[in-house]
Scaffold this motif. Sequence first.
Motif, PDB file in Angstrom:
ATOM      1  N   TYR A   1       0.816  -1.215   0.000  1.00 13.40           N
ATOM      2  CA  TYR A   1       0.000   0.000   0.000  1.00 13.40           C
ATOM      3  C   TYR A   1       0.850   1.266   0.000  1.00 13.40           C
ATOM      4  CZ  TYR A   1      -3.399  -3.501   1.345  1.00 13.40           C
ATOM      5  OH  TYR A   1      -4.174  -4.631   1.384  1.00 13.40           O
ATOM      6  N   GLY A   2       2.165   1.111   0.060  1.00 13.25           N
ATOM      7  CA  GLY A   2       3.057   2.261   0.066  1.00 13.25           C
ATOM      8  C   GLY A   2       3.423   2.763   1.448  1.00 13.25           C
ATOM      9  N   HIS A   3       2.939   2.082   2.501  1.00 13.12           N
ATOM     10  CA  HIS A   3       3.308   2.468   3.863  1.00 13.12           C
ATOM     11  C   HIS A   3       4.731   2.007   4.121  1.00 13.12           C
ATOM     12  CE1 HIS A   3      -1.222   1.861   4.403  1.00 13.12           C
ATOM     13  NE2 HIS A   3      -0.991   3.154   4.224  1.00 13.12           N
ATOM     14  N   GLU A   4       5.553   2.899   4.642  1.00 17.39           N
ATOM     15  CA  GLU A   4       6.964   2.600   4.815  1.00 17.39           C
ATOM     16  C   GLU A   4       7.328   2.365   6.278  1.00 17.39           C
ATOM     17  OE1 GLU A   4       8.833   5.139   1.131  1.00 17.39           O
ATOM     18  OE2 GLU A   4       8.742   6.074   3.106  1.00 17.39           O
ATOM     19  N   LYS A   5       8.160   1.339   6.503  1.00 14.89           N
ATOM     20  CA  LYS A   5       8.766   1.093   7.808  1.00 14.89           C
ATOM     21  C   LYS A   5      10.219   1.524   7.701  1.00 14.89           C
ATOM     22  CE  LYS A   5       7.698  -3.264   8.197  1.00 14.89           C
ATOM     23  NZ  LYS A   5       7.629  -4.620   8.765  1.00 14.89           N
ATOM     24  N   VAL A   6      10.677   2.294   8.676  1.00 14.69           N
ATOM     25  CA  VAL A   6      12.030   2.842   8.679  1.00 14.69           C
ATOM     26  C   VAL A   6      12.841   2.140   9.761  1.00 14.69           C
ATOM     27  CG1 VAL A   6      13.390   4.934   8.986  1.00 14.69           C
ATOM     28  CG2 VAL A   6      11.152   5.066   7.885  1.00 14.69           C
ATOM     29  N   PHE A   7      14.000   1.610   9.368  1.00 15.91           N
ATOM     30  CA  PHE A   7      14.881   0.919  10.302  1.00 15.91           C
ATOM     31  C   PHE A   7      16.105   1.788  10.539  1.00 15.91           C
ATOM     32  CE2 PHE A   7      12.223  -2.176   8.292  1.00 15.91           C
ATOM     33  CZ  PHE A   7      11.773  -2.925   9.373  1.00 15.91           C
ATOM     34  N   ILE A   8      16.429   1.965  11.817  1.00 15.99           N
ATOM     35  CA  ILE A   8      17.457   2.920  12.230  1.00 15.99           C
ATOM     36  C   ILE A   8      18.499   2.214  13.089  1.00 15.99           C
ATOM     37  CG2 ILE A   8      17.860   5.084  13.484  1.00 15.99           C
ATOM     38  CD1 ILE A   8      14.847   5.720  12.925  1.00 15.99           C
ATOM     39  N   ALA A   9      19.771   2.469  12.794  1.00 17.15           N
ATOM     40  CA  ALA A   9      20.869   1.998  13.638  1.00 17.15           C
ATOM     41  C   ALA A   9      21.132   3.102  14.661  1.00 17.15           C
ATOM     42  CB  ALA A   9      22.110   1.731  12.796  1.00 17.15           C
ATOM     43  N   TRP A  10      20.836   2.827  15.913  1.00 16.70           N
ATOM     44  CA  TRP A  10      20.938   3.817  16.984  1.00 16.70           C
ATOM     45  C   TRP A  10      22.268   3.692  17.728  1.00 16.70           C
ATOM     46  CZ3 TRP A  10      17.212   7.382  17.180  1.00 16.70           C
ATOM     47  CH2 TRP A  10      15.960   7.084  16.657  1.00 16.70           C
ATOM     48  N   ALA A  11      22.774   4.821  18.179  1.00 16.77           N
ATOM     49  CA  ALA A  11      23.900   4.806  19.113  1.00 16.77           C
ATOM     50  C   ALA A  11      23.408   4.194  20.424  1.00 16.77           C
ATOM     51  CB  ALA A  11      24.440   6.217  19.334  1.00 16.77           C
ATOM     52  N   GLU A  12      22.240   4.627  20.886  1.00 10.92           N
ATOM     53  CA  GLU A  12      21.532   4.043  22.026  1.00 10.92           C
ATOM     54  C   GLU A  12      20.050   4.105  21.680  1.00 10.92           C
ATOM     55  OE1 GLU A  12      20.577   4.957  26.694  1.00 10.92           O
ATOM     56  OE2 GLU A  12      22.374   5.835  25.824  1.00 10.92           O
ATOM     57  N   ALA A  13      19.434   2.972  21.476  1.00 13.57           N
ATOM     58  CA  ALA A  13      18.047   2.926  20.993  1.00 13.57           C
ATOM     59  C   ALA A  13      17.070   3.505  22.009  1.00 13.57           C
ATOM     60  CB  ALA A  13      17.651   1.500  20.665  1.00 13.57           C
TER      61      ALA A  13
END
Length: 74
Positions: free
Chosen positions: A34-46
């Motif tokens: 449907y075009g909904h995006e999930k964003v994955f992030i590499a955190w220094a501290e999540a």
Amino acid sequence: MGRSRYPKVGDIITQKSVGKEHIGCVYEIIADRYGHEKVFIAWAEAPPDYTPEYGYSSANIHNLRRTFDIIKSS
């Protein structure tokens, strides 16, 4: 302006939560059918509410201006 508040791979994301600021880099974005995006992030501290299996919704990052800042990559 357009999509300037939507994250892209390589952007730096800062999230403010409970008096603390978390800093991370977008490494993957997955869109569903449907075009909904999930964003994955590499955190220094999540942040406490970030789940690596699900990431964050791109729309939440876009809309929650008091919570998220985006530093765009070139």
